[in-house]
Design a protein around this motif. Structure first.
Motif, mmCIF file in Angstrom:
data_model
loop_
_atom_site.group_PDB
_atom_site.id
_atom_site.type_symbol
_atom_site.label_atom_id
_atom_site.label_comp_id
_atom_site.label_asym_id
_atom_site.label_seq_id
_atom_site.Cartn_x
_atom_site.Cartn_y
_atom_site.Cartn_z
ATOM 1 N N GLY A 125 0.784 -1.228 0.000
ATOM 2 C CA GLY A 125 0.000 0.000 0.000
ATOM 3 C C GLY A 125 0.815 1.276 0.000
ATOM 4 O O GLY A 125 0.321 2.331 -0.399
ATOM 5 N N VAL A 126 2.074 1.212 0.423
ATOM 6 C CA VAL A 126 2.904 2.418 0.494
ATOM 7 C C VAL A 126 3.016 3.081 -0.876
ATOM 8 O O VAL A 126 2.948 4.301 -0.995
ATOM 9 C CB VAL A 126 4.308 2.093 1.063
ATOM 10 N N ALA A 127 3.131 2.297 -1.916
ATOM 11 C CA ALA A 127 3.289 2.841 -3.263
ATOM 12 C C ALA A 127 2.034 3.548 -3.758
ATOM 13 O O ALA A 127 2.087 4.312 -4.714
ATOM 14 C CB ALA A 127 3.647 1.714 -4.232
ATOM 15 N N LYS A 128 0.913 3.323 -3.080
ATOM 16 C CA LYS A 128 -0.361 3.866 -3.559
ATOM 17 C C LYS A 128 -0.933 4.955 -2.665
ATOM 18 O O LYS A 128 -2.040 5.430 -2.898
ATOM 19 C CB LYS A 128 -1.386 2.738 -3.680
ATOM 20 N N THR A 129 -0.224 5.327 -1.598
ATOM 21 C CA THR A 129 -0.786 6.295 -0.656
ATOM 22 C C THR A 129 0.138 7.477 -0.433
ATOM 23 O O THR A 129 1.345 7.372 -0.558
ATOM 24 C CB THR A 129 -1.067 5.646 0.716
ATOM 25 N N ALA A 130 -0.463 8.574 -0.104
ATOM 26 C CA ALA A 130 0.295 9.768 0.237
ATOM 27 C C ALA A 130 0.125 10.098 1.715
ATOM 28 O O ALA A 130 0.702 11.047 2.184
ATOM 29 C CB ALA A 130 -0.165 10.936 -0.635
ATOM 30 N N SER A 131 -0.545 9.609 2.144
ATOM 31 C CA SER A 131 -1.065 9.889 3.426
ATOM 32 C C SER A 131 -0.526 10.744 4.521
ATOM 33 O O SER A 131 -0.177 11.642 4.684
ATOM 34 C CB SER A 131 -1.181 8.635 4.135
ATOM 35 N N TYR B 221 6.660 4.293 7.422
ATOM 36 C CA TYR B 221 7.425 4.323 6.176
ATOM 37 C C TYR B 221 7.745 5.766 5.841
ATOM 38 O O TYR B 221 6.878 6.642 5.948
ATOM 39 C CB TYR B 221 6.613 3.689 5.037
ATOM 40 N N PRO B 222 8.967 6.056 5.401
ATOM 41 C CA PRO B 222 9.339 7.441 5.114
ATOM 42 C C PRO B 222 8.551 8.049 3.950
ATOM 43 O O PRO B 222 8.430 9.261 3.862
ATOM 44 C CB PRO B 222 10.836 7.364 4.793
ATOM 45 N N GLU B 223 7.974 7.213 3.090
ATOM 46 C CA GLU B 223 7.215 7.719 1.937
ATOM 47 C C GLU B 223 5.816 8.183 2.313
ATOM 48 O O GLU B 223 5.132 8.823 1.521
ATOM 49 C CB GLU B 223 7.058 6.622 0.862
ATOM 50 N N VAL B 224 5.369 7.858 3.519
ATOM 51 C CA VAL B 224 4.009 8.159 3.954
ATOM 52 C C VAL B 224 4.043 9.266 4.994
ATOM 53 O O VAL B 224 4.886 9.274 5.883
ATOM 54 C CB VAL B 224 3.339 6.903 4.557
ATOM 55 N N ILE B 225 3.111 10.212 4.897
ATOM 56 C CA ILE B 225 2.966 11.266 5.899
ATOM 57 C C ILE B 225 1.882 10.814 6.879
ATOM 58 O O ILE B 225 0.770 10.475 6.474
ATOM 59 C CB ILE B 225 2.581 12.611 5.265
#
Length: 160
Positions: A45-51, A105-109
Protein backbone atom coordinates in the motif's frame (compact mmCIF):
# COMPACT_ATOMS: atom_id res chain seq x y z
CA UNK A 1 -8.26 -6.97 10.37
CA UNK A 2 -6.39 -8.80 7.60
CA UNK A 3 -9.65 -9.27 5.67
CA UNK A 4 -10.39 -5.57 6.09
CA UNK A 5 -6.90 -4.67 4.83
CA UNK A 6 -7.54 -6.72 1.68
CA UNK A 7 -10.86 -4.92 1.24
CA UNK A 8 -9.08 -1.57 1.65
CA UNK A 9 -6.56 -2.62 -1.01
CA UNK A 10 -9.33 -3.46 -3.49
CA UNK A 11 -11.08 -0.18 -2.74
CA UNK A 12 -7.91 1.88 -3.23
CA UNK A 13 -7.33 0.16 -6.58
CA UNK A 14 -10.91 1.05 -7.64
CA UNK A 15 -10.43 4.70 -6.62
CA UNK A 16 -7.12 4.96 -8.48
CA UNK A 17 -8.63 3.43 -11.60
CA UNK A 18 -11.78 5.59 -11.48
CA UNK A 19 -9.93 8.87 -10.87
CA UNK A 20 -6.72 8.32 -12.81
CA UNK A 21 -4.79 9.41 -9.73
CA UNK A 22 -1.53 7.71 -8.80
CA UNK A 23 -1.91 8.00 -5.01
CA UNK A 24 -4.64 8.39 -2.41
CA UNK A 25 -4.95 9.89 1.07
CA UNK A 26 -6.32 7.60 3.77
CA UNK A 27 -8.13 8.94 6.82
CA UNK A 28 -8.93 6.49 9.59
CA UNK A 29 -10.37 6.52 13.08
CA UNK A 30 -9.81 3.96 15.82
CA UNK A 31 -9.44 0.57 14.11
CA UNK A 32 -9.11 2.56 10.89
CA UNK A 33 -5.78 4.00 12.04
CA UNK A 34 -4.25 0.51 12.33
CA UNK A 35 -5.78 -0.81 9.11
CA UNK A 36 -3.63 1.33 6.76
CA UNK A 37 -0.49 0.05 8.50
CA UNK A 38 -1.49 -3.53 7.67
CA UNK A 39 -2.15 -2.39 4.11
CA UNK A 40 1.27 -0.71 3.90
CA UNK A 41 3.19 -3.61 5.41
CA UNK A 42 1.58 -6.61 3.74
CA UNK A 43 -0.26 -5.42 0.62
CA UNK A 44 2.16 -2.95 -1.02
CA UNK A 45 0.00 0.00 0.00
CA UNK A 46 2.90 2.42 0.49
CA UNK A 47 3.29 2.84 -3.26
CA UNK A 48 -0.36 3.87 -3.56
CA UNK A 49 -0.79 6.29 -0.66
CA UNK A 50 0.29 9.77 0.24
CA UNK A 51 -1.06 9.89 3.43
CA UNK A 52 -4.25 2.25 18.43
CA UNK A 53 -0.88 1.58 17.07
CA UNK A 54 0.30 -0.29 20.13
CA UNK A 55 -2.95 -1.62 21.46
CA UNK A 56 -5.46 -0.72 24.09
CA UNK A 57 -6.35 -2.05 27.51
CA UNK A 58 -9.97 -0.99 26.83
CA UNK A 59 -9.75 0.95 30.06
CA UNK A 60 -9.03 -2.25 31.97
CA UNK A 61 -11.77 -4.36 30.37
CA UNK A 62 -9.16 -6.60 28.68
CA UNK A 63 -7.72 -7.48 32.09
CA UNK A 64 -11.17 -8.36 33.42
CA UNK A 65 -11.88 -10.59 30.41
CA UNK A 66 -8.54 -12.34 30.84
CA UNK A 67 -9.05 -12.84 34.58
CA UNK A 68 -12.47 -14.44 33.98
CA UNK A 69 -11.21 -16.70 31.18
CA UNK A 70 -13.35 -14.93 28.57
CA UNK A 71 -10.54 -13.43 26.51
CA UNK A 72 -9.55 -16.66 24.77
CA UNK A 73 -13.02 -17.82 23.73
CA UNK A 74 -13.24 -19.30 20.21
CA UNK A 75 -13.22 -16.60 17.53
CA UNK A 76 -16.70 -17.61 16.36
CA UNK A 77 -18.16 -16.50 19.68
CA UNK A 78 -16.32 -13.18 19.63
CA UNK A 79 -16.94 -12.18 16.01
CA UNK A 80 -20.44 -10.81 16.62
CA UNK A 81 -19.00 -8.68 19.43
CA UNK A 82 -16.24 -7.18 17.25
CA UNK A 83 -13.38 -9.53 16.46
CA UNK A 84 -11.22 -6.60 15.35
CA UNK A 85 -11.62 -5.09 18.82
CA UNK A 86 -9.90 -8.10 20.34
CA UNK A 87 -7.14 -7.90 17.72
CA UNK A 88 -6.45 -4.35 18.94
CA UNK A 89 -5.85 -5.37 22.57
CA UNK A 90 -2.32 -4.65 23.77
CA UNK A 91 -0.15 -7.73 23.20
CA UNK A 92 -2.38 -9.32 20.54
CA UNK A 93 -0.61 -11.42 17.93
CA UNK A 94 -1.79 -9.04 15.20
CA UNK A 95 -0.23 -5.98 16.87
CA UNK A 96 2.92 -7.83 17.91
CA UNK A 97 3.45 -8.87 14.29
CA UNK A 98 2.55 -5.46 12.87
CA UNK A 99 4.85 -3.59 15.24
CA UNK A 100 7.86 -5.83 14.61
CA UNK A 101 10.39 -3.51 12.95
CA UNK A 102 9.54 0.07 12.10
CA UNK A 103 5.98 1.31 12.53
CA UNK A 104 6.21 3.88 9.74
CA UNK A 105 7.42 4.32 6.18
CA UNK A 106 9.34 7.44 5.11
CA UNK A 107 7.21 7.72 1.94
CA UNK A 108 4.01 8.16 3.95
CA UNK A 109 2.97 11.27 5.90
CA UNK A 110 1.30 10.31 9.20
CA UNK A 111 -0.94 12.50 11.37
CA UNK A 112 -1.88 10.64 14.53
CA UNK A 113 -4.48 12.75 16.35
CA UNK A 114 -5.47 11.44 19.80
CA UNK A 115 -7.58 12.65 22.70
CA UNK A 116 -6.47 12.30 26.31
CA UNK A 117 -10.17 11.66 27.09
CA UNK A 118 -10.39 8.59 24.84
CA UNK A 119 -12.07 5.91 26.91
CA UNK A 120 -11.41 3.05 24.46
CA UNK A 121 -7.79 3.66 23.48
CA UNK A 122 -6.07 3.43 26.84
CA UNK A 123 -3.60 4.75 27.46
CA UNK A 124 -4.37 7.34 24.80
CA UNK A 125 -0.67 7.62 23.94
CA UNK A 126 -0.81 4.15 22.37
CA UNK A 127 -2.41 5.94 19.41
CA UNK A 128 0.93 7.61 18.65
CA UNK A 129 3.61 6.12 16.42
CA UNK A 130 6.89 5.40 18.18
CA UNK A 131 8.98 6.21 15.12
CA UNK A 132 9.88 9.88 14.77
CA UNK A 133 10.73 11.85 11.68
CA UNK A 134 9.71 14.79 9.50
CA UNK A 135 6.78 12.75 8.09
CA UNK A 136 5.26 11.82 11.48
CA UNK A 137 3.00 14.12 13.47
CA UNK A 138 1.77 12.78 16.82
CA UNK A 139 -0.72 15.36 18.09
CA UNK A 140 -2.85 15.41 21.24
CA UNK A 141 -6.18 17.08 20.47
CA UNK A 142 -6.03 19.06 23.72
CA UNK A 143 -2.76 20.70 22.66
CA UNK A 144 -4.78 22.31 19.85
CA UNK A 145 -7.92 22.98 21.87
CA UNK A 146 -7.47 22.62 25.66
CA UNK A 147 -11.23 22.76 26.31
CA UNK A 148 -12.05 19.88 23.96
CA UNK A 149 -13.20 16.93 26.08
CA UNK A 150 -14.00 14.62 23.16
CA UNK A 151 -13.79 10.92 23.91
CA UNK A 152 -13.40 8.12 21.40
CA UNK A 153 -16.77 8.32 19.68
CA UNK A 154 -17.11 12.10 19.92
CA UNK A 155 -13.95 12.48 17.82
CA UNK A 156 -15.93 11.30 14.80
CA UNK A 157 -18.06 14.44 14.89
CA UNK A 158 -15.74 16.87 16.66
CA UNK A 159 -15.93 20.15 14.74
CA UNK A 160 -15.41 22.62 17.57
Amino acid sequence: MYASAKELSRFVDKVLKATGATKVDIVGHSEGSVLPRLYFKYLDGVAKTASVQYGTTLDGIASILKARGLFDLPQGLLSPLCMACFQLIKGSSLLNDLNRGSDAYPEVIYLMLVSKFDEFVTPYTSGFLKTTGPNIFNVKLQSLCPRDFSGHLEQLDDHK
